[in-house]
Design a protein around this motif. Structure first.
Motif, PDB file in Angstrom:
ATOM      1  N   ARG A 197       0.762  -1.126  -0.075  1.00 18.21           N
ATOM      2  CA  ARG A 197      -0.097  -0.011  -0.163  1.00 18.21           C
ATOM      3  C   ARG A 197       0.605   1.242   0.174  1.00 18.21           C
ATOM      4  O   ARG A 197       0.415   2.395  -0.694  1.00 18.21           O
ATOM      5  CB  ARG A 197      -0.991   0.039   1.370  1.00 18.21           C
ATOM      6  CG  ARG A 197      -1.981  -0.909   0.806  1.00 18.21           C
ATOM      7  CD  ARG A 197      -3.062  -1.097   2.050  1.00 18.21           C
ATOM      8  NE  ARG A 197      -3.983  -2.202   1.881  1.00 18.21           N
ATOM      9  CZ  ARG A 197      -4.963  -2.139   0.943  1.00 18.21           C
ATOM     10  NH1 ARG A 197      -4.937  -1.218   0.039  1.00 18.21           N
ATOM     11  NH2 ARG A 197      -5.619  -3.461   0.717  1.00 18.21           N
ATOM     12  N   TYR A 211       1.983   1.614  -3.576  1.00 22.94           N
ATOM     13  CA  TYR A 211       1.049   2.153  -4.489  1.00 22.94           C
ATOM     14  C   TYR A 211       0.734   3.635  -4.111  1.00 22.94           C
ATOM     15  O   TYR A 211       0.422   4.311  -5.034  1.00 22.94           O
ATOM     16  CB  TYR A 211      -0.290   1.218  -4.236  1.00 22.94           C
ATOM     17  CG  TYR A 211      -1.466   1.564  -5.026  1.00 22.94           C
ATOM     18  CD1 TYR A 211      -2.405   2.468  -4.720  1.00 22.94           C
ATOM     19  CD2 TYR A 211      -1.303   1.302  -6.522  1.00 22.94           C
ATOM     20  CE1 TYR A 211      -3.611   2.931  -5.562  1.00 22.94           C
ATOM     21  CE2 TYR A 211      -2.289   1.709  -7.462  1.00 22.94           C
ATOM     22  CZ  TYR A 211      -3.348   2.502  -6.983  1.00 22.94           C
ATOM     23  OH  TYR A 211      -4.195   2.810  -7.937  1.00 22.94           O
ATOM     24  N   ARG A 243       2.861   5.625  -6.119  1.00 21.39           N
ATOM     25  CA  ARG A 243       2.654   5.451  -7.503  1.00 21.39           C
ATOM     26  C   ARG A 243       1.465   6.607  -7.660  1.00 21.39           C
ATOM     27  O   ARG A 243       1.623   7.424  -8.593  1.00 21.39           O
ATOM     28  CB  ARG A 243       2.070   4.285  -7.974  1.00 21.39           C
ATOM     29  CG  ARG A 243       3.095   3.185  -7.972  1.00 21.39           C
ATOM     30  CD  ARG A 243       2.610   1.907  -8.678  1.00 21.39           C
ATOM     31  NE  ARG A 243       3.297   0.739  -8.301  1.00 21.39           N
ATOM     32  CZ  ARG A 243       4.502   0.228  -8.867  1.00 21.39           C
ATOM     33  NH1 ARG A 243       5.144   1.101  -9.610  1.00 21.39           N
ATOM     34  NH2 ARG A 243       4.979  -0.699  -8.523  1.00 21.39           N
ATOM     35  N   GLU A 244       0.585   6.555  -7.008  1.00 23.49           N
ATOM     36  CA  GLU A 244      -0.627   7.662  -7.000  1.00 23.49           C
ATOM     37  C   GLU A 244      -0.098   9.039  -6.687  1.00 23.49           C
ATOM     38  O   GLU A 244      -0.369  10.081  -7.370  1.00 23.49           O
ATOM     39  CB  GLU A 244      -1.772   7.495  -5.812  1.00 23.49           C
ATOM     40  CG  GLU A 244      -2.400   6.299  -5.834  1.00 23.49           C
ATOM     41  CD  GLU A 244      -3.652   6.373  -4.866  1.00 23.49           C
ATOM     42  OE1 GLU A 244      -3.202   6.397  -3.693  1.00 23.49           O
ATOM     43  OE2 GLU A 244      -4.781   6.243  -5.331  1.00 23.49           O
ATOM     44  N   GLU A 270      -1.163   7.966 -14.503  1.00 17.16           N
ATOM     45  CA  GLU A 270      -1.969   6.927 -13.953  1.00 17.16           C
ATOM     46  C   GLU A 270      -1.007   6.235 -13.080  1.00 17.16           C
ATOM     47  O   GLU A 270       0.347   5.911 -13.513  1.00 17.16           O
ATOM     48  CB  GLU A 270      -2.631   6.113 -14.946  1.00 17.16           C
ATOM     49  CG  GLU A 270      -3.864   6.711 -15.494  1.00 17.16           C
ATOM     50  CD  GLU A 270      -4.956   7.270 -14.771  1.00 17.16           C
ATOM     51  OE1 GLU A 270      -5.206   6.292 -13.701  1.00 17.16           O
ATOM     52  OE2 GLU A 270      -5.525   8.119 -14.840  1.00 17.16           O
ATOM     53  N   PRO A 271      -1.378   5.749 -11.905  1.00 17.83           N
ATOM     54  CA  PRO A 271      -0.577   4.837 -11.181  1.00 17.83           C
ATOM     55  C   PRO A 271       0.098   3.632 -11.785  1.00 17.83           C
ATOM     56  O   PRO A 271       1.262   3.134 -11.609  1.00 17.83           O
ATOM     57  CB  PRO A 271      -1.590   4.547  -9.826  1.00 17.83           C
ATOM     58  CG  PRO A 271      -2.472   5.372  -9.861  1.00 17.83           C
ATOM     59  CD  PRO A 271      -2.731   5.821 -11.340  1.00 17.83           C
ATOM     60  N   GLY A 272      -0.709   2.958 -12.481  1.00 16.74           N
ATOM     61  CA  GLY A 272      -0.269   1.799 -13.583  1.00 16.74           C
ATOM     62  C   GLY A 272       0.941   2.079 -14.458  1.00 16.74           C
ATOM     63  O   GLY A 272       1.681   1.267 -14.845  1.00 16.74           O
ATOM     64  N   LEU A 304       2.924  -3.071 -17.567  1.00 17.18           N
ATOM     65  CA  LEU A 304       3.396  -1.983 -16.474  1.00 17.18           C
ATOM     66  C   LEU A 304       2.577  -2.023 -15.306  1.00 17.18           C
ATOM     67  O   LEU A 304       1.244  -2.018 -15.179  1.00 17.18           O
ATOM     68  CB  LEU A 304       3.601  -0.489 -17.153  1.00 17.18           C
ATOM     69  CG  LEU A 304       4.794  -0.344 -17.894  1.00 17.18           C
ATOM     70  CD1 LEU A 304       5.101  -1.259 -18.910  1.00 17.18           C
ATOM     71  CD2 LEU A 304       4.676   1.073 -18.377  1.00 17.18           C
ATOM     72  N   PRO A 305       3.204  -1.646 -14.189  1.00 14.11           N
ATOM     73  CA  PRO A 305       4.566  -1.328 -13.867  1.00 14.11           C
ATOM     74  C   PRO A 305       5.219  -2.476 -13.595  1.00 14.11           C
ATOM     75  O   PRO A 305       6.558  -2.514 -13.843  1.00 14.11           O
ATOM     76  CB  PRO A 305       4.407  -0.235 -12.595  1.00 14.11           C
ATOM     77  CG  PRO A 305       3.364  -0.913 -11.985  1.00 14.11           C
ATOM     78  CD  PRO A 305       2.261  -1.204 -13.202  1.00 14.11           C
ATOM     79  N   GLU A 306       4.563  -3.741 -13.136  1.00 13.69           N
ATOM     80  CA  GLU A 306       5.457  -4.960 -12.803  1.00 13.69           C
ATOM     81  C   GLU A 306       6.519  -5.383 -13.861  1.00 13.69           C
ATOM     82  O   GLU A 306       7.324  -5.878 -13.801  1.00 13.69           O
ATOM     83  CB  GLU A 306       4.538  -5.847 -12.245  1.00 13.69           C
ATOM     84  CG  GLU A 306       3.941  -5.657 -10.899  1.00 13.69           C
ATOM     85  CD  GLU A 306       2.725  -4.550 -10.828  1.00 13.69           C
ATOM     86  OE1 GLU A 306       2.362  -4.332 -11.749  1.00 13.69           O
ATOM     87  OE2 GLU A 306       2.464  -4.556  -9.752  1.00 13.69           O
TER      88      GLU A 306
END
Lengths: 86, 380
Positions: B43, B46, B49-50, B59-61, B241-243
């Motif tokens: 979390r 993430y 990322r946000e 975007e977070p992704g 993405l992102p992984e």
């Protein structure tokens, strides 16, 4: 889409809960955030071992009665979600 | 000590960054395990990322964390430009772009350079000419790391977009100083190091990507592979993405420290940061110009306010001068600053120079003391 019905008390899922498979933990958390934001209880969970042929995976658990609504939210926001079973 | 080498790394960190680091020490490995420590880490990751997505309009992704900006730039360049393809860079690039490009050249990629030093219209004109050769990617620095030259990124990205060429901007020196976003530049990718203008610690490079660049990166082969926390049986990295671009354990302390730095920048405001850096730079620029035997280089193009300053010594030993400054606790950087192309372009290709660079946390009294020490060192 992967949907698991958590009735066996072994999986760690609650009764009547189902899991929307997500492509990664990033999308699982994003999905959870959006679904919660719509007032639907949701939580990030690991998919049960052996649920997918790819190995470890995450999803978003929601009550079955909210499944359609939750999926609609994800699709409306363009959040990736999908099948991991092959 | 008077630290005037923030272009290399920031040694000044707000309290919020220290708190973020302290928090990171007790987090688990995000995405590795279903227990509380791993979930909290996931979390936190993430959340970062946000924060970056919101600030830089993505975007977070599509926010990917690498181990430094150089890794991010290497991965982008080597993923997007195919064998036998073409890449366009400026003649002001740091080795973070110069070296991967030259490495690709050995594999048959054509490397073109546009003029990155000059007025905005000169730079743009040179860029537009180079676009006619239809490069697969245009990658360029926003602010030089050796002088105040600032490229007209918005205009360059607009021209590239019209030509159908994706762009990635090296924001190593502009991050935290200029209010750059994907939206206001039109760039496809912005790359930031965690440890300079964002005030975090070294250990993370942040890519903020457009949908277009994300699709290119997802469609390309991976440059590195490793654990991803998911899909363990698969031979390759995850598809998305992102992984897909994050192999192994993420550098959570560095990422969270940069996030905290970014939030502090939002609180202070780019306007105040710019005013402070401009004032410091102007004071030093005027001071150096008044010292006989020293001259500033790289001031004839489009000097942005607050950027690094480069000076040389006429007929004297710059290394000896720097040694005297270091003895007095002044921290600068002499030499070629990992940017030989930039030095060639501005005319210091043979001599190099001494770079002075500023932080929002430097004070005017520090630069005044520095100038006194510098003047004494030159005279004696």
């Amino acid at each position: 889409m992967y949907v698991y019905s958590g009735n066996d008390n072994k999986s760690g899922y609650k009764n009547g809960e189902c899991v929307i498979a997500m492509p990664s933990q990033t999308y699982a958390i994003q999905g959870e955030t959006l679904i919660l934001g719509a007032g639907i209880p949701a939580r990030v969970v690991r998919l049960p071992a052996g649920a997918t042929k790819k190995g470890c995976a995450f999803g978003v658990a929601v009550s079955l009665r909210y499944l359609t609504q939750a999926v609609n939210i994800l699709e409306k926001k363009g959040v990736r979600h999908g099948e991991l079973l092959s | 000590m008077i630290y005037l080498d923030s272009a290399a790394t920031s040694i000044y960190r707000p309290r919020e960054v220290e708190r973020a680091l302290s928090r990171a020490l007790s987090l688990g490995n995000p995405g590795r395990g279903g227990h509380r420590a791993a979930a909290e880490a996931a979390r936190a990751l993430y959340g970062a990322r946000e924060s970056f997505a919101r600030h830089f309009k993505s975007e977070p992704g599509r926010v990917c964390f690498f181990y430094n900006a150089t890794t991010a730039l290497n991965v982008i360049v080597k993923s997007v430009v195919p064998r036998g393809g073409r890449i366009l860079l400026s003649d002001m690039e740091h080795n973070a772009l110069r070296r991967p490009a030259l490495s690709l050249e050995k594999r048959g990629v054509k490397v073109d350079r546009f003029r990155g030093y000059g007025s905005g219209s000169e730079v743009l004109s040179s860029f537009q000419d180079a676009l006619k050769k239809k490069p697969d990617l245009a990658a360029f620095v926003q602010c030089s790391n050796i002088c105040p030259q600032t490229l007209p990124v918005k205009e360059l990205c607009e021209a590239a977009r019209r030509a159908g060429v994706p762009t990635v901007v090296d924001c190593a020196q502009s991050g935290g100083h200029l209010p750059v976003t994907l939206e206001n530049t039109g760039a496809d990718g912005l790359v930031f190091p965690s440890h300079k203008g964002l005030w975090g610690i070294a250990g993370a490079g942040i890519l903020v990507s457009s949908e277009r660049l994300a699709m290119l990166l997802e469609g390309a082969g991976t440059q590195m592979e490793g654990g991803s926390g998911i899909h363990s049986f698969e031979e390759g990295m995850p598809e998305f993405l992102p992984e897909r671009l994050e192999w192994g354990t993420p550098a959570l302390p560095a990422i969270l420290s940069a996030e905290a730095g970014l939030q502090k920048i939002e609180e202070i405001g780019y306007g105040e940061i710019d005013d402070k850096l401009s004032a410091l730079s102007e004071a030093v620029s005027e001071g150096i110009a008044s010292i006989k035997g020293l001259s500033l280089a790289g001031m004839d193009g489009t000097p942005g306010k607050g950027g690094p300053l480069l000076f040389t010594r006429t007929g004297g030993n710059t290394e000896e001068l720097c040694r005297r400054l270091y003895e007095k606790g002044i921290c600068l950087r002499e030499g070629f600053h990992c940017a030989p192309w930039a030095h060639e372009t501005i005319g210091t290709g043979k001599t190099g120079g001494v770079r002075v660079s500023f932080s929002y946390f430097n004070g005017m009294e520090e630069v005044s003391r520095f100038l006194k020490v510098l003047e004494n060192a030159v005279r004696n």
